[in-house]
Motif scaffolding. Sequence first.
Motif: not given
Length: 120
Positions: A74-79, A36-46, A66-70, A1-2
């Motif tokens: 991971v692709p990022v969508i801006a809303c 919080e998003g960066l912390q969860k990104f690093e922990q949960l790897k969406p 920050a995500i692009k430097k990791s 699951m994605i």
Amino acid sequence: MITVMVVDDIPSARELVSNYLREAGYQVISAVDGQEGLQKFEQLKPQVVITDLVMPGMSGLELCRAIKKSEQTVPVIACTSKNTELDRMWGLKQGINIYLTKPFKREELLKAVRSLTGEE
């Protein structure tokens, strides 16, 4: 699951996007701001991140950088409600893969996610 992470400081906007994604069969992680998003990104790897751009503390663009430097690509969508051509060009230059302006349609959001996950 994605797994898709939704980052927005406005609860109703975060819930709307999260509900659209869950109904389409995605696992959803949510965060109330960029920190919080960066912390969860690093922990949960969406596999995909959807973020608002204007948030207190760490903005969506700072989160994207920050995500692009990791190590994880991971692709990022801006809303976002920032809808000038300059805003869009700056966001794409900062690493945003797809730039959606609020209000957007459910299918527009799902099409963006599918295109980034190879489901199209």
